[in-house]
Design a protein around this motif. Structure first.
Motif, short mmCIF file in Angstrom:
data_model
loop_
_atom_site.label_atom_id
_atom_site.label_comp_id
_atom_site.label_asym_id
_atom_site.label_seq_id
_atom_site.Cartn_x
_atom_site.Cartn_y
_atom_site.Cartn_z
N GLN A 128 -21.25 2.04 6.19
CA GLN A 128 -21.12 2.31 4.65
C GLN A 128 -19.96 1.57 4.07
N MET A 136 0.86 -1.02 0.21
CA MET A 136 -0.25 0.23 0.04
C MET A 136 1.06 1.23 -0.02
N ARG A 192 -17.58 0.12 1.09
CA ARG A 192 -17.48 0.49 -0.12
C ARG A 192 -16.51 -0.63 -0.98
N ARG A 230 -9.21 -2.25 -5.37
CA ARG A 230 -7.89 -1.21 -5.65
C ARG A 230 -6.74 -2.11 -4.80
N ALA A 231 -7.02 -2.60 -3.69
CA ALA A 231 -5.98 -2.79 -2.77
C ALA A 231 -5.80 -4.12 -3.14
N ALA A 277 -14.45 6.42 8.58
CA ALA A 277 -14.07 5.74 7.39
C ALA A 277 -15.20 4.94 6.98
N CYS A 278 -16.12 4.23 7.90
CA CYS A 278 -17.19 3.42 7.72
C CYS A 278 -18.43 3.75 8.25
N ASP A 315 -19.66 1.20 -5.06
CA ASP A 315 -19.73 0.81 -3.73
C ASP A 315 -20.25 -0.55 -3.44
N ASN A 353 -3.01 -3.50 7.09
CA ASN A 353 -2.80 -2.86 5.91
C ASN A 353 -2.73 -1.45 5.94
N SER A 405 -26.41 7.44 6.20
CA SER A 405 -27.04 6.68 6.97
C SER A 405 -28.38 7.49 7.53
N LEU A 408 -12.59 8.79 -3.43
CA LEU A 408 -12.63 7.29 -4.26
C LEU A 408 -12.60 7.52 -5.68
N LYS A 465 -15.64 11.81 1.03
CA LYS A 465 -15.37 10.23 0.63
C LYS A 465 -15.43 9.79 -0.93
N ARG A 466 -16.72 10.26 -1.53
CA ARG A 466 -16.81 9.83 -2.90
C ARG A 466 -15.61 10.72 -3.66
N PRO A 486 -12.58 0.56 -2.92
CA PRO A 486 -11.22 0.69 -2.45
C PRO A 486 -10.45 -0.57 -2.13
#
Lengths: 242, 153
Positions: free
Chosen positions: B98, A1, B100, B106-107, B150-151, B46, B142, A152, A174, A170-171, B103
């Motif tokens: 949330q 990474m 996705r 991609r990883a 993030a989530c 997503d 990672n 949410s 990405l 975030k969008r 990503p």
């Protein structure tokens, strides 16, 4: 990474943007397009007449009005007020469960499922931009079909507020990742900024001195709301000194 | 009482009851399909997405028309209905998660790491448990984000 880091700094570490907003009060016409856009974007339900009368209406962004002078020589000034994403936020230390905190990018974050609904944060916010969900939200059909899946739905019993449209941040990241490029100034636009017909609002990374928002903040016209409280807001208001 | 007891014993092995005897292995083995032929968003969006019956019928108007499960598939098609697939993975709404897919692709994390060997399954079976612990465990390993935001948002 290790490869593919976004906007590497000189030491190779990933650049962490510092989000901020500038609102030009000389441009704001008080049209409330931002208020409508915000509610639609973030699944903010309307409270209804009865609940609103009890002070339970939710608006992640609102327009404060100031009247100057006597009728008919009256002058109205408007100020959009949203969560100020304070660097020194009064809401954070009073939460007994750390449901609200400032993240590395300077966003004041509210984690709904961590929240136990004490409402201490809302009581401690000098800008009154935090809202308690007294009831589970409801939308009359077909409005329930237009809810934004990226945000949410908040259950009853938690506090909610403006996120600076964190889902759009975030969008944008990405999307930038998918195209193998860095985030550019202007890639992230919260719903309120996007909908402002007078372009009174600008959002961006204030750690980048070339960004539009940095230039606005450095314009000499900027001030922070209730700065005397030492909250260090990330929202800057611009107006001609009078 | 006995009924409740039996239900409790039976629950952990219960699979999602699917309306149709779909087979992942038949499509990946015999039809040589890729995961993303059907789950088109799994590497780029997503949500992976469940294929529409239109996609199934591109082939099954012609292929294996006499197979009893394909006959049932065609019945949904005649009535202009989607197949009401039951969900296998997912979180309860109150968890405000949330997820996705993009990503992770991609990883270069394989589908199998999060969904097991689906290519050998008939209908998908939940073989990997996703909890906040398992998500964050891998994220920390990672150097991916462990910021709540993030989530959860």
């Amino acid at each position: 990474m290790a490869e593919g880091k976004r906007n590497p700094e000189e030491d190779g570490s990933e650049h962490v943007p510092q989000w901020a907003m500038a609102i030009d009060l000389d441009r704001c016409t008080g049209c409330e397009a931002c208020v409508v856009a915000c509610s639609a974007e973030n699944n903010v339900p309307t409270a209804g007449q009865e609940q609103a009368a009890m002070g339970r209406a939710k608006h992640w962004i609102r327009i404060d009005r100031y009247y100057e002078g006597e009728f008919p020589n009256i002058k109205v000034k408007y100020r959009p007020v949203l969560c100020q994403h304070c660097d020194n936020a009064p809401c954070e230390p009073v939460c007994p469960v750390y449901a609200t905190y400032q993240n590395a990018e300077g966003l004041n974050v509210q984690i709904y499922n961590r929240c136990i609904g004490t409402r201490y944060c809302a009581n401690n916010c000098p800008y009154t931009v935090r809202f308690f969900d007294w009831f589970a939200p409801e939308w009359d059909g077909p409005l329930d079909l237009q809810l934004n899946p990226d945000v949410s739905i908040r259950p009853a019993g938690v506090v909610e507020k403006c996120t600076f449209c964190a889902h759009r941040i975030k969008r944008a990241k990405l999307d930038a990742d998918a195209e193998d490029r860095d985030l550019a100034d202007g890639d992230v636009q919260p719903a309120c900024v996007q909908s402002c017909p007078a372009e009174a609002m600008v959002f961006g990374d204030m750690s980048d001195s070339h960004s539009k928002v940095s230039k606005k903040i450095e314009s000499g016209r900027s001030e922070q709301l209730l700065s005397e409280l030492g909250t260090k807001p990330r929202v800057y208001y611009l107006r001609k000194a009078d | 009482m006995l009924v409740i007891l039996l239900m409790l014993v039976a629950l952990p092995v219960a699979e999602a009851q699917q309306p149709l005897g779909f087979s992942h292995s038949a499509h990946i083995g015999k039809a040589r399909m890729q995961c993303t032929d059907c789950h088109v968003g799994a590497t780029s969006r997503d949500q992976a997405g469940i294929p529409s019956i239109r996609k199934c019928m591109l082939c099954h108007q012609f292929i294996a028309k006499d197979h009893p499960e394909v006959v049932r598939l065609a019945e949904y098609w005649e009535r202009k209905h989607e197949v009401p697939w039951a969900r296998v993975y997912g979180f309860k709404k109150e968890a405000a998660v949330q997820f996705r897919h993009a990503p992770h692709a991609r990883a270069e994390i394989a589908c199998a790491q999060c969904h097991g060997e689906v290519s050998t399954m008939t209908v998908a079976v939940k073989t990997v448990r996703h909890t906040m612990g398992t998500c964050i465990g891998c994220h920390r390993e990672n150097k991916a984000s462990d910021d709540c935001l993030a989530c959860h948002f």
